[in-house]
Write a protein that holds these residues in place. Structure first.
Motif, PDB file in Angstrom:
ATOM      1  N   GLY A 633       0.817  -1.200   0.000  1.00  0.00           N
ATOM      2  CA  GLY A 633       0.000   0.000   0.000  1.00  0.00           C
ATOM      3  C   GLY A 633       0.847   1.243   0.000  1.00  0.00           C
ATOM      4  N   ALA A 634       0.334   2.278  -0.645  1.00  0.00           N
ATOM      5  CA  ALA A 634       1.054   3.540  -0.699  1.00  0.00           C
ATOM      6  C   ALA A 634       0.821   4.325   0.574  1.00  0.00           C
ATOM      7  N   PRO A 635       1.893   4.724   1.260  1.00  0.00           N
ATOM      8  CA  PRO A 635       1.698   5.566   2.441  1.00  0.00           C
ATOM      9  C   PRO A 635       1.038   6.876   2.042  1.00  0.00           C
ATOM     10  N   ARG A 636       0.121   7.351   2.874  1.00  0.00           N
ATOM     11  CA  ARG A 636      -0.631   8.546   2.538  1.00  0.00           C
ATOM     12  C   ARG A 636       0.117   9.816   2.930  1.00  0.00           C
ATOM     13  N   THR A 637       1.210   9.693   3.650  1.00  0.00           N
ATOM     14  CA  THR A 637       1.963  10.858   4.071  1.00  0.00           C
ATOM     15  C   THR A 637       3.439  10.632   3.804  1.00  0.00           C
ATOM     16  N   ILE A 638       4.191  11.724   3.753  1.00  0.00           N
ATOM     17  CA  ILE A 638       5.625  11.616   3.541  1.00  0.00           C
ATOM     18  C   ILE A 638       6.283  10.921   4.727  1.00  0.00           C
ATOM     19  N   ASP A 639       5.720  11.100   5.925  1.00  0.00           N
ATOM     20  CA  ASP A 639       6.278  10.422   7.098  1.00  0.00           C
ATOM     21  C   ASP A 639       6.144   8.916   6.972  1.00  0.00           C
ATOM     22  N   GLY A 640       5.031   8.454   6.401  1.00  0.00           N
ATOM     23  CA  GLY A 640       4.860   7.016   6.188  1.00  0.00           C
ATOM     24  C   GLY A 640       5.896   6.466   5.230  1.00  0.00           C
ATOM     25  N   LEU A 641       6.183   7.223   4.171  1.00  0.00           N
ATOM     26  CA  LEU A 641       7.196   6.788   3.217  1.00  0.00           C
ATOM     27  C   LEU A 641       8.575   6.785   3.868  1.00  0.00           C
ATOM     28  N   LYS A 642       8.865   7.809   4.637  1.00  0.00           N
ATOM     29  CA  LYS A 642      10.175   7.879   5.297  1.00  0.00           C
ATOM     30  C   LYS A 642      10.372   6.709   6.256  1.00  0.00           C
ATOM     31  N   LYS A 643       9.295   6.293   6.905  1.00  0.00           N
ATOM     32  CA  LYS A 643       9.405   5.165   7.821  1.00  0.00           C
ATOM     33  C   LYS A 643       9.832   3.893   7.085  1.00  0.00           C
ATOM     34  N   LEU A 644       9.236   3.655   5.899  1.00  0.00           N
ATOM     35  CA  LEU A 644       9.607   2.481   5.107  1.00  0.00           C
ATOM     36  C   LEU A 644      11.064   2.569   4.664  1.00  0.00           C
ATOM     37  N   VAL A 645      11.453   3.760   4.224  1.00  0.00           N
ATOM     38  CA  VAL A 645      12.831   3.946   3.758  1.00  0.00           C
ATOM     39  C   VAL A 645      13.820   3.785   4.921  1.00  0.00           C
ATOM     40  N   ASP A 646      13.463   4.330   6.080  1.00  0.00           N
ATOM     41  CA  ASP A 646      14.354   4.213   7.245  1.00  0.00           C
ATOM     42  C   ASP A 646      14.614   2.759   7.609  1.00  0.00           C
ATOM     43  N   GLU A 647      13.572   1.922   7.526  1.00  0.00           N
ATOM     44  CA  GLU A 647      13.746   0.499   7.849  1.00  0.00           C
ATOM     45  C   GLU A 647      14.747  -0.155   6.898  1.00  0.00           C
ATOM     46  N   GLU A 648      14.620   0.149   5.599  1.00  0.00           N
ATOM     47  CA  GLU A 648      15.526  -0.457   4.632  1.00  0.00           C
ATOM     48  C   GLU A 648      16.924   0.145   4.724  1.00  0.00           C
ATOM     49  N   LYS A 649      16.993   1.415   5.067  1.00  0.00           N
ATOM     50  CA  LYS A 649      18.293   2.062   5.235  1.00  0.00           C
ATOM     51  C   LYS A 649      19.063   1.414   6.392  1.00  0.00           C
ATOM     52  N   ALA A 650      18.348   1.151   7.490  1.00  0.00           N
ATOM     53  CA  ALA A 650      18.993   0.500   8.633  1.00  0.00           C
ATOM     54  C   ALA A 650      19.479  -0.895   8.261  1.00  0.00           C
ATOM     55  N   ALA A 651      18.677  -1.631   7.491  1.00  0.00           N
ATOM     56  CA  ALA A 651      19.087  -2.970   7.068  1.00  0.00           C
ATOM     57  C   ALA A 651      20.304  -2.905   6.158  1.00  0.00           C
ATOM     58  N   ALA A 652      20.343  -1.895   5.280  1.00  0.00           N
ATOM     59  CA  ALA A 652      21.489  -1.747   4.380  1.00  0.00           C
ATOM     60  C   ALA A 652      22.758  -1.396   5.159  1.00  0.00           C
ATOM     61  N   GLU A 653      22.636  -0.538   6.145  1.00  0.00           N
ATOM     62  CA  GLU A 653      23.795  -0.171   6.972  1.00  0.00           C
ATOM     63  C   GLU A 653      24.324  -1.382   7.732  1.00  0.00           C
TER      64      GLU A 653
END
Length: 821
Positions: A633-653
């Motif tokens: 599902g598409a997050p309805r807010t930019i904060d929702g999108l950032k949360k998804l990206v933050d999770e993957e960023k942490a996994a990449a680090e």
């Protein structure tokens, strides 16, 4: 046991009952009232009063709480939690976060409770305090839509539709000629403040009848009665007009710089509505363009439009223009002279009231307060569920007609996060599933979201990395690869790669593109996120493929993203002539651009992108994969999108800490990813409420219009509707059948009356341009009739299907968000 009220929009009794239980709970009697409501199934005010008396409540306090809607906010918050979890049906229970959908017998409940007691005891032995058990279960839970099997979703949708069709009262609307206390609200007015006549017009800037009313009727009134008529426009953008809502917000944004009326005049004169048009008008009028565009997207401006929509809905208005002259309702625009006659009559009436003691300054208020129906008695009081849906913003109209979300089978041990305490609207806003779908058979809607874009840097391929870190990569991921020929922007050496499948004519893709641009411009993400754009033009958008090829042709000259932005701002104008005009604006080599389009150079790349998307389950747009992980599902807010990206960023680090080079992150993830997304094969059986394609049906033909001999070998029975555009497409095929099989085929015509004649519970949102209704003088939300599926045709000896019956996309069905029509 924690109770959540799951009220469905439109079921006013359920809403009242839920609030009654909460009001009783404030006096310590929630569960007794809960039990009594189920026992009596009586929810009118008198029955609720009797229940309060039987439970020895403080009845005056109980009724005051009920009448004032004290607990409507609590009920709405419960509803928000349900929407966030994709729950559009009841009953649903969550046992330590594990979903239980529908009725279960006592034995099943005992088995489930026993399992959860064992799980809880395991946590207790591990040291979790008993008081923290539920919180510990929630730590590993997800906030995501609940998944149900296909049969459950379909059956519950059909039952809900049948119940609402059977129980819904006839629509209530304002009656022409009656006087309602309709004022200007916060809308700007044109004309003297002491004018004895106030004309309030609910307008839609994409409605041709509104344009005619404004340019002919209201303009004539201003000329004839410059000192006696004050005019106000309130907003009523209809769902059938895709640009009407943005136009309403644009004119309200212009009002913040005191140019409402000039902007409105320009809008009615504009040949095309859209963001480019609004910006051009703002520049022409000398507005602060940056401020205007910021206001256009602001919550404050959206709230003004929502308030007008709620007000109009309380009046039962579903058509434009809707005009009130000193509160007297005028249904549609019938010409300048007819409108002038209405004003003349009200002017005479106002003069009588002035002669009786009112002043010019107070006469309008005197008439509205003393003679009109007050807002508390408007004909169509809006339910709180509808008001809740409206609160989501200017795209609420899609949500009004949203069917239950159809998802795959839920893992039996997957836990859903549902805090015991009320969750704020910050976390629970609305269903994350929203978007256009390309499904033509009303099949599963899979609206995901798109992600940001990436650029620069050489690509490290899967062949250049080893398998040493494959075991460190968790979660279900798919091998959504890209090459140097794909269009990318963002970080040169990213930690997070978002591959987006998008359609230039999909309005949801446009909205999400703005969110993605905001993300990659944020300094916190600019160096870590790359976006890859892949083409996925849906067949329902006739010019989307042209847009895809034009963008790639512009990319050949280094202007892909510039063309990308122009196309999303002009989604209704994407013909060959339109894209050539945009190419000229970008100063492209026109000879080369035209030659590329003529040769269809990039058609193969578009097809490759679509094939890749389909391989991984993409069925609608926008759809995106973050480091190979498909988002449902598409997050309805930019904060929702950032949360998804933050999770993957942490996994990449973490992957880098384990030994990967930064440039190898995506290649390593792709090496561990699945090469295909497999869905369970569909069951070859009819859906509930549909004919079985494997069966023969006895359909009488006597006395029906037909062509072909009575002793034909094959009889085709066509159920058709003369206003159905898909039925019309069948006509040439039937003509060919008649010419090719003059002695062997008989075609029998039977009527299938449109469902619009049965007064549905609420008007469906049409997905096609409505027919012009010159005689009615107005646009309505129901210009196009609703649809039903036609019956399966049969034959006398050999069952043969006509083209009308074999094409699931060639039928008129109830329009839903998963429908392609």
């Amino acid at each position: 046991m924690v109770f959540r009220s799951q009220t469905l929009p439109g079921f006013a009794d359920g809403e009242r009952a839920a609030e009654a239980a909460l009001a009783a709970g404030a006096q310590g009697q929630f569960w007794p009232m809960h039990r009594r409501l189920y026992d009596t199934m009586q929810f009118d005010r008198a029955a609720l009063k009797q229940s309060a008396e039987a439970l020895a409540l403080d009845v005056p306090r109980f009724l005051d709480d009920l009448d004032a809607g004290v607990y409507s906010g609590t009920r709405i918050r419960h509803r928000r939690q349900a929407v966030e979890l994709g729950i559009y049906f009841s009953p649903v229970a969550l046992v330590n976060g594990r979903p239980v959908i529908g009725f279960r017998d006592e034995a099943a409940w005992h088995a489930l409770i026993d399992e959860e007691i064992l799980a809880a005891q395991t946590r207790l032995r591990a040291g979790t305090p008993r008081a923290d058990l539920y919180a510990s279960f929630m730590e590993g839970a997800v906030v995501a839509p609940l998944e149900v099997d296909d049969a459950t979703a379909q059956q519950r949708r059909i039952l809900a539709e049948r119940f609402k069709a059977a129980e819904a009262p006839p629509p209530q609307r304002a009656e022409p000629g009656k006087r309602y206390a309709v004022d200007a609200g916060v809308a700007p007015t044109l004309g003297p403040a002491d004018a004895p006549v106030l004309l309030v017009a609910f307008m839609d800037f994409e409605c041709p009848f509104c344009r005619k009313a404004a340019t002919e009727g209201i303009a004539e009134l201003r000329r004839r009665y410059p000192n006696d008529v004050r005019i106000a426009y309130r907003q009523l953008p209809l769902p059938i007009h895709s640009a009407a809502d943005s136009a309403a917000r644009a004119v309200v944004a212009a009002d913040k710089q005191n140019r409402f009326w000039d902007f409105a005049e320009k809008l009615f004169a504009a040949p095309r509505l859209g963001r480019r048009t609004y910006a051009a008008i703002a520049r022409e009028l000398g507005l602060d363009e940056a401020r205007f565009l910021a206001d256009l997207d602001s919550a404050e401006v959206a709230q003004v439009v929502r308030d007008d929509l709620v007000y109009a809905r309380r009046l039962g208005l579903d058509a434009t223009p809707a005009i009130f002259v000193n509160g007297r309702y005028v249904n549609g625009f019938r010409g300048a002279e007819a409108l002038a006659a209405d004003v003349e009559a009200e002017l005479a009436h106002a003069q009588e009231r002035i002669a009786a003691g009112a002043t010019r300054e107070t006469v309008v208020r005197t008439i509205l307060d003393g003679e009109a129906i007050l807002p508390t008695s408007f004909p169509a009081p809006i339910s709180r569920s509808e008001e809740f849906l409206m609160s989501f913003g200017h795209d609420f109209r899609d949500m009004f007609f949203q069917p239950p979300t159809k998802l795959q089978t839920q893992s039996p041990m997957k836990r859903i996060s549902l805090p015991v305490f009320l969750v704020s609207a910050l976390a629970l806003a609305a269903s994350p599933l929203t978007g256009c779908t390309g499904n033509r058979g009303g099949k599963k809607e899979e609206a995901a979201a798109a992600g940001p874009a990436a650029a620069g840097g050489g690509l490290v391929t899967m062949d250049q990395v080893d398998d040493s870190l494959t075991g460190k990569i968790t979660g279900e991921r798919f091998r959504v690869t890209y090459t140097d020929k794909d269009q990318v922007k963002g970080a040169a050496d990213p930690l997070v790669t978002i591959v987006e499948f998008s359609d230039f004519q999909c309005p949801f893709c446009s909205k999400f593109t703005d969110m993605l641009n905001e993300l990659i411009k944020d300094p916190a993400y600019a160096n870590d996120v790359r976006v890859v754009f892949k083409q996925y033009p849906l067949p329902m958008h006739k010019d989307a493929a042209m847009g895809s090829e034009a963008a790639l042709a512009a990319g050949e000259q280094g202007k892909f993203w510039e063309m990308h932005d122009i196309l999303f701002k002009n989604q209704k104008a994407m013909t060959r002539a339109d894209v050539e005009k945009y190419a000229e604006e970008l100063k492209l080599d026109m000879a080369k651009f035209k030659a590329t389009l003529d040769a269809k150079t990039y058609q193969a790349q578009v097809n490759e992108d679509m094939a890749l998307g389909k391989k991984f389950g993409v069925r609608g747009t926008p759809s995106f994969f973050i480091n190979g992980k498909w988002q449902r599902g598409a997050p309805r807010t930019i904060d929702g999108l950032k949360k998804l990206v933050d999770e993957e960023k942490a996994a990449a680090e973490q992957l880098i800490k384990d030994g990967s080079k930064r440039s190898e992150v995506y290649a390593r993830i792709m090496k561990a990813a699945k090469d295909e997304r497999k869905e369970p094969p569909p069951e070859n059986k009819p859906k509930v409420g549909e004919p079985d394609p494997a069966a023969n049906y006895a359909v009488p033909v006597d006395g029906r219009p037909s062509f072909g001999p009575a002793d034909a070998l094959v009889t085709v029975i066509e159920f058709s509707d003369f206003q159905c555009p898909f039925c019309n497409r069948v006509t040439p095929t039937l003509k060919q059948i008649k010419e090719k099989y003059p002695n062997d085929v008989r075609v029998v015509f039977r009527q299938l009356r449109s469902a619009s004649t049965t007064a549905p519970a609420r008007p469906p949102r049409p997905r096609w341009p409505p027919r012009s209704r010159a005689s009615s003088g107005r646009c309505t939300t129901s210009c196009s009739p609703t649809r039903r599926r036609s019956a399966t045709p049969t034959s006398r000896a050999t069952r043969a299907r006509s083209p009308a019956s074999t094409s699931t996309s060639g039928r008129r069905t109830w329009p839903t968000r998963s429908s392609s029509r």
